[in-house]
Design a protein around this motif. Structure first.
Motif, PDB file in Angstrom:
ATOM      1  N   MET A   1       0.844  -1.175   0.000  1.00 24.59           N
ATOM      2  CA  MET A   1       0.000   0.000   0.000  1.00 24.59           C
ATOM      3  C   MET A   1       0.888   1.237   0.000  1.00 24.59           C
ATOM      4  O   MET A   1       1.560   1.530   0.979  1.00 24.59           O
ATOM      5  N   GLN A   2       0.929   1.964  -1.111  1.00 28.60           N
ATOM      6  CA  GLN A   2       1.727   3.177  -1.258  1.00 28.60           C
ATOM      7  C   GLN A   2       0.928   4.362  -0.717  1.00 28.60           C
ATOM      8  O   GLN A   2      -0.081   4.751  -1.303  1.00 28.60           O
ATOM      9  N   THR A   3       1.369   4.925   0.420  1.00 28.71           N
ATOM     10  CA  THR A   3       0.641   6.007   1.076  1.00 28.71           C
ATOM     11  C   THR A   3       1.415   7.313   0.971  1.00 28.71           C
ATOM     12  O   THR A   3       2.622   7.344   1.187  1.00 28.71           O
ATOM     13  N   THR A   4       0.687   8.375   0.649  1.00 28.13           N
ATOM     14  CA  THR A   4       1.258   9.723   0.586  1.00 28.13           C
ATOM     15  C   THR A   4       0.379  10.654   1.409  1.00 28.13           C
ATOM     16  O   THR A   4      -0.842  10.613   1.298  1.00 28.13           O
ATOM     17  N   ILE A   5       1.011  11.481   2.232  1.00 24.50           N
ATOM     18  CA  ILE A   5       0.311  12.522   2.984  1.00 24.50           C
ATOM     19  C   ILE A   5       0.777  13.847   2.403  1.00 24.50           C
ATOM     20  O   ILE A   5       1.978  14.092   2.288  1.00 24.50           O
ATOM     21  N   ARG A   6      -0.185  14.699   2.042  1.00 22.97           N
ATOM     22  CA  ARG A   6       0.170  15.987   1.445  1.00 22.97           C
ATOM     23  C   ARG A   6      -0.900  17.025   1.774  1.00 22.97           C
ATOM     24  O   ARG A   6      -2.004  16.677   2.167  1.00 22.97           O
ATOM     25  N   LYS A   7      -0.542  18.299   1.581  1.00 24.96           N
ATOM     26  CA  LYS A   7      -1.528  19.367   1.722  1.00 24.96           C
ATOM     27  C   LYS A   7      -2.519  19.265   0.569  1.00 24.96           C
ATOM     28  O   LYS A   7      -2.144  18.973  -0.565  1.00 24.96           O
ATOM     29  N   ALA A   8      -3.768  19.520   0.891  1.00 26.18           N
ATOM     30  CA  ALA A   8      -4.811  19.480  -0.130  1.00 26.18           C
ATOM     31  C   ALA A   8      -4.669  20.676  -1.063  1.00 26.18           C
ATOM     32  O   ALA A   8      -4.134  21.722  -0.691  1.00 26.18           O
ATOM     33  N   GLN A   9      -5.196  20.493  -2.255  1.00 31.12           N
ATOM     34  CA  GLN A   9      -5.178  21.544  -3.265  1.00 31.12           C
ATOM     35  C   GLN A   9      -6.561  21.644  -3.906  1.00 31.12           C
ATOM     36  O   GLN A   9      -7.461  20.872  -3.587  1.00 31.12           O
ATOM     37  N   VAL A  10      -6.731  22.584  -4.795  1.00 30.94           N
ATOM     38  CA  VAL A  10      -8.029  22.841  -5.415  1.00 30.94           C
ATOM     39  C   VAL A  10      -8.615  21.569  -6.032  1.00 30.94           C
ATOM     40  O   VAL A  10      -9.823  21.324  -5.925  1.00 30.94           O
ATOM     41  N   SER A  11      -7.794  20.736  -6.624  1.00 31.77           N
ATOM     42  CA  SER A  11      -8.294  19.509  -7.261  1.00 31.77           C
ATOM     43  C   SER A  11      -8.867  18.508  -6.252  1.00 31.77           C
ATOM     44  O   SER A  11      -9.539  17.557  -6.649  1.00 31.77           O
ATOM     45  N   ASP A  12      -8.658  18.729  -4.960  1.00 30.31           N
ATOM     46  CA  ASP A  12      -9.172  17.845  -3.918  1.00 30.31           C
ATOM     47  C   ASP A  12     -10.521  18.302  -3.352  1.00 30.31           C
ATOM     48  O   ASP A  12     -11.099  17.614  -2.515  1.00 30.31           O
ATOM     49  N   ILE A  13     -11.022  19.441  -3.789  1.00 27.74           N
ATOM     50  CA  ILE A  13     -12.239  20.004  -3.192  1.00 27.74           C
ATOM     51  C   ILE A  13     -13.398  19.011  -3.251  1.00 27.74           C
ATOM     52  O   ILE A  13     -14.096  18.807  -2.253  1.00 27.74           O
ATOM     53  N   GLU A  14     -13.618  18.379  -4.371  1.00 29.45           N
ATOM     54  CA  GLU A  14     -14.745  17.446  -4.496  1.00 29.45           C
ATOM     55  C   GLU A  14     -14.640  16.310  -3.480  1.00 29.45           C
ATOM     56  O   GLU A  14     -15.630  15.964  -2.820  1.00 29.45           O
ATOM     57  N   ALA A  15     -13.454  15.736  -3.333  1.00 33.59           N
ATOM     58  CA  ALA A  15     -13.264  14.651  -2.359  1.00 33.59           C
ATOM     59  C   ALA A  15     -13.487  15.157  -0.943  1.00 33.59           C
ATOM     60  O   ALA A  15     -14.126  14.481  -0.130  1.00 33.59           O
ATOM     61  N   PHE A  92     -10.326   1.750   4.594  1.00 36.67           N
ATOM     62  CA  PHE A  92      -8.941   2.108   4.880  1.00 36.67           C
ATOM     63  C   PHE A  92      -8.724   2.463   6.356  1.00 36.67           C
ATOM     64  O   PHE A  92      -7.631   2.862   6.750  1.00 36.67           O
ATOM     65  N   ARG A  93      -9.756   2.315   7.175  1.00 31.48           N
ATOM     66  CA  ARG A  93      -9.620   2.600   8.600  1.00 31.48           C
ATOM     67  C   ARG A  93      -8.819   1.502   9.290  1.00 31.48           C
ATOM     68  O   ARG A  93      -8.771   0.380   8.842  1.00 31.48           O
ATOM     69  N   ARG A  94      -8.230   1.887  10.425  1.00 36.74           N
ATOM     70  CA  ARG A  94      -7.433   0.971  11.261  1.00 36.74           C
ATOM     71  C   ARG A  94      -6.185   0.483  10.518  1.00 36.74           C
ATOM     72  O   ARG A  94      -5.683  -0.599  10.756  1.00 36.74           O
ATOM     73  N   LYS A  95      -5.691   1.324   9.596  1.00 37.62           N
ATOM     74  CA  LYS A  95      -4.480   0.991   8.842  1.00 37.62           C
ATOM     75  C   LYS A  95      -3.375   2.039   9.046  1.00 37.62           C
ATOM     76  O   LYS A  95      -2.406   2.071   8.305  1.00 37.62           O
ATOM     77  N   GLY A  96      -3.558   2.902  10.035  1.00 42.85           N
ATOM     78  CA  GLY A  96      -2.535   3.888  10.363  1.00 42.85           C
ATOM     79  C   GLY A  96      -2.606   5.193   9.587  1.00 42.85           C
ATOM     80  O   GLY A  96      -1.709   6.032   9.713  1.00 42.85           O
ATOM     81  N   LEU A  97      -3.677   5.401   8.813  1.00 45.12           N
ATOM     82  CA  LEU A  97      -3.755   6.631   8.024  1.00 45.12           C
ATOM     83  C   LEU A  97      -3.975   7.868   8.894  1.00 45.12           C
ATOM     84  O   LEU A  97      -3.363   8.912   8.655  1.00 45.12           O
TER      85      LEU A  97
END
Length: 149
Positions: A1-15, A92-97
């Motif tokens: 499972m490739q995980t990335t944490i990043r600041k949100a941007q305009v393209s994330d608004i819908e999510a 994806f819960r209980r997986k350390g996210l």
């Protein structure tokens, strides 16, 4: 499972809007107005003075998020960062996210050098979440919250 944490941007608004609607329904049984919510999320994304969102991506799909807003403490001459609007897609819960998101909040706070602590609200009955926060060295506050309109 490739995980990335990043600041949100305009393209994330819908999510982010979707996650907020799902969270409100799940935790409080509320249906949020999509237009108002979209404006609220967009305003925060476009104005760093209001705060920021972090998103968790797994295999390049956004599967979790949280929002950070600030509170000035005159007693400490620094800020508290409030963690809000936490949502992780159920499978994806209980997986350390959440831990990964919160650790990034703390890393950003350390880098900012003006953060004296991290706070969040949790439903009184949500014992699972409370245990998660305690595992991340958060403690129950001695303050009660009151709200006016």
């Amino acid at each position: 499972m490739q995980t990335t944490i990043r600041k949100a941007q305009v393209s994330d608004i819908e999510a982010l809007v979707n996650f907020n609607q799902l969270m409100a329904k799940e935790t409080e049984g509320k249906q949020l107005d999509g237009d108002i919510l979209t404006l609220g999320v967009s305003n925060l994304i476009n104005d760093a003075n209001k705060g920021f969102y972090l998103v968790a991506e797994v295999d390049k799909q956004v599967v979790g998020s949280l929002m950070v807003t600030t509170e000035w403490s005159d007693w400490r001459n620094s800020e508290f960062w409030w963690v809000q609007s936490v949502y992780i897609v159920p499978k994806f819960r209980r997986k350390g996210l959440y831990s990964a998101l919160y650790n990034e909040v703390k890393a950003l706070g350390d880098k900012a050098q003006n953060v004296c602590g991290y706070r969040l609200y949790v439903e009184r009955e949500n014992r699972v979440a409370q245990r998660t926060y305690q595992a991340l060295d958060m403690e129950e506050s001695h303050y009660l919250m009151f709200e006016g309109k």
